[in-house]
Design an enzyme around this catalytic site. Structure first.
Site, mmCIF file in Angstrom:
data_model
loop_
_atom_site.group_PDB
_atom_site.id
_atom_site.type_symbol
_atom_site.label_atom_id
_atom_site.label_comp_id
_atom_site.label_asym_id
_atom_site.label_seq_id
_atom_site.Cartn_x
_atom_site.Cartn_y
_atom_site.Cartn_z
ATOM 1 C CD GLU A 1 -3.099 0.980 2.060
ATOM 2 O OE1 GLU A 1 -3.448 0.094 2.549
ATOM 3 O OE2 GLU A 1 -3.449 2.186 2.619
ATOM 4 C CE LYS B 1 -6.843 -1.022 5.030
ATOM 5 N NZ LYS B 1 -5.725 -0.307 4.185
ATOM 6 C CG ASP C 1 -0.413 -16.244 11.519
ATOM 7 O OD1 ASP C 1 -0.944 -15.645 11.045
ATOM 8 O OD2 ASP C 1 -0.236 -17.478 11.924
ATOM 9 C CG HIS D 1 -3.575 7.771 -0.379
ATOM 10 N ND1 HIS D 1 -4.114 6.814 -0.364
ATOM 11 C CD2 HIS D 1 -3.220 7.923 1.045
ATOM 12 C CE1 HIS D 1 -4.060 5.714 0.873
ATOM 13 N NE2 HIS D 1 -3.402 6.699 1.703
HETATM 14 C C1 MEV Z 1 -6.013 3.599 4.675
HETATM 15 O O1 MEV Z 1 -5.377 2.277 4.278
HETATM 16 C C2 MEV Z 1 -6.016 3.745 6.114
HETATM 17 C C3 MEV Z 1 -6.851 4.795 6.789
HETATM 18 O O2 MEV Z 1 -8.403 4.841 6.363
HETATM 19 C C4 MEV Z 1 -6.802 4.724 8.206
HETATM 20 C C5 MEV Z 1 -7.994 5.917 8.943
HETATM 21 O O3 MEV Z 1 -9.040 6.115 8.294
HETATM 22 O O4 MEV Z 1 -7.574 5.989 10.117
HETATM 23 C C6 MEV Z 1 -6.499 6.395 6.234
#
Ligand code: MEV
Length: 419
Positions: free
Chosen positions: A79, A257, A273, A371
């Site tokens: 990513e 995430k 893992d 991004h």
């Molecule tokens: C993207 O991979 C992760 C984010 O969405 C985390 C978040 O929203 O805190 C930017």
């Protein structure tokens, strides 16, 4: 290592970056390990039906100070922006002294499920009366772990009412030391099963580790000084973003995430893992019955932002890919960690840095600008751009806000970079 601040590191070509890491770590062997990578022969012994290797970029997050130590963090991820964001978060924690960590120690649970019971509560007590006998049987199958100071350390026994009737679920608690522990724990669970059957008068079905490793927690704390992160407004904006994640599962899932973007990349880079750590993290996030965020943010009396994180991190330094994969071995050496416990605490710090960087970006300019420039580079590459043309086309597309393959191909033709 003197400093994990490596100004201009991101501008170097990959080979020179590797040279800098070798130099910073004072460890020439790292280079060979990373260059050689995993061989097909090794891969063929790791999993079944091997036909090739799947490669993922390996980068280094800079700027980390963890418990007073300068740490360079290898991250394996596909990513864009993750490694830059972790480095950025770590840089902004430096004024507050970096990250401070703690842990519970490396205890995992095995679950042994006994069914078809006449007196589940009686069975539970009979198991607990024989706790020392059960842990002795468990420890007999792993004398090495016991010699290293680990092994079965106790029991919990739960009577569970289920749709399939009452069950007695014994948790065998095992100190795994530097192992992730799944093998050791599962072997022990199988070894004690006959004794559990004898004591309960029932039948044992499942004998398996629990990935909700709530006795193997790692924590990290950092103070993000208001001045270092953009002032009181940013402090307040991050605070509000985090407050939403505490109470709203839709936001918490994304918030976590983002945390796992950092943690999983280090888990993968060290040959651990990823699914075990992910499962543990999300199950822990839901332990109250409501899924929530793994981190908390507060504003201290100086108006600075205090970030904390706590989650299960079941990782090892011995066994599995960590020992076999040359790049994973190099990653452990770059980190300079001496125990699995220390590795888990580094991962918690990375999770917090990653989370803070994401929240700060989201609460201020948004994440798309950062991004998009990386995304534009990927699109330029996909369209066939090579060398300096990648950057030129990416920049043009980003400034035009037209980032797609068609535009990249057009620019490539226009600028004479097609082949
Ligand atoms: C993207 O991979 C992760 C984010 O969405 C985390 C978040 O929203 O805190 C930017």
């Amino acid at each position: 290592m003197t400093s994990s601040r490596l100004p201009g590191f991101y501008k170097l070509p990959p080979d020179e970056r590797l040279g800098k890491i070798v130099e910073a770590c004072g460890d020439a062997e790292i280079k060979e390990m990373i260059k050689s990578g995993l061989s097909l022969e090794q891969a063929d012994k790791m999993v079944e039906n091997v036909i090739g290797l799947f490669q993922v970029p390996l980068g280094i997050a800079t700027n980390f100070i963890i418990d007073g130590r300068e740490v360079l963090v290898p991250m394996a991820t596909e990513e864009p922006s993750v490694i830059a964001a972790a480095s950025n978060g770590a840089r902004m924690a430096r004024d507050g002294g970096g990250f401070f960590t703690s842990s519970t120690g490396p205890v995992m649970r095995a679950q042994i499920q006994a069914v078809d019971l006449k007196d589940p509560h009686g069975a539970r007590c009979r198991i607990l009366e024989h706790a020392s006998e059960i842990t002795r049987i468990a420890n007999e199958v792993d004398p090495m772990l016991v010699r290293l100071g680990g092994g079965a350390v106790g029991l919990e026994v739960h009577v569970i009412d289920s749709r399939a009737g009452p069950m007695v679920v014994t948790h065998l608690l095992v100190d795994c030391r530097d192992a992730m522990g799944a093998n050791a724990v599962n072997t022990m669970a199988e070894a004690v099963a006959p004794e559990i059957e004898r004591l309960t008068g029932g039948r044992v079905h499942l004998r398996i580790i629990s990935n909700l490793a709530d006795m193997r927690l790692a924590r990290a704390r950092a103070v993000f000084k208001a001045d270092a992160i953009g002032g009181a407004e940013t402090v307040s904006a991050v605070f509000k973003a985090a407050a939403l994640a505490e109470v709203d599962p839709y936001r918490a899932a994304t918030h976590n995430k983002g945390i796992m973007n950092g943690i999983t990349a280090v888990v993968l880079a060290t040959g651990n893992d990823t699914r075990a750590v992910e499962a543990g993290a999300h199950a822990y996030a839901a332990r109250s019955g409501q899924y929530s965020s793994l981190s908390r943010y507060e504003i201290d009396s100086n108006g600075d932002l205090v970030g904390t994180i706590e989650l299960p991190v079941a990782v090892g330094l011995v066994g599995g890919a960590t020992r076999v994969h040359p790049v994973a071995r190099a990653a452990v050496r770059i980190l300079g960690v001496r125990s699995a416990d220390e590795l888990s605490r580094v991962m918690a710090a990375v999770g917090l840095a990653q989370n803070f960087a994401a929240l700060r970006a989201l609460a201020t300019e948004g994440i798309q600008r950062g991004h998009m420039s990386l995304h534009a580079r990927n699109i330029a590459l996909q369209a066939g751009a090579r060398g300096e043309m990648v950057e030129i086309i990416a920049e043009r597309m980003a400034s035009e806000r037209r980032i797609n393959i068609e535009r990249a191909s057009e620019l490539l033709r226009e600028l004479g970079g097609s082949h």
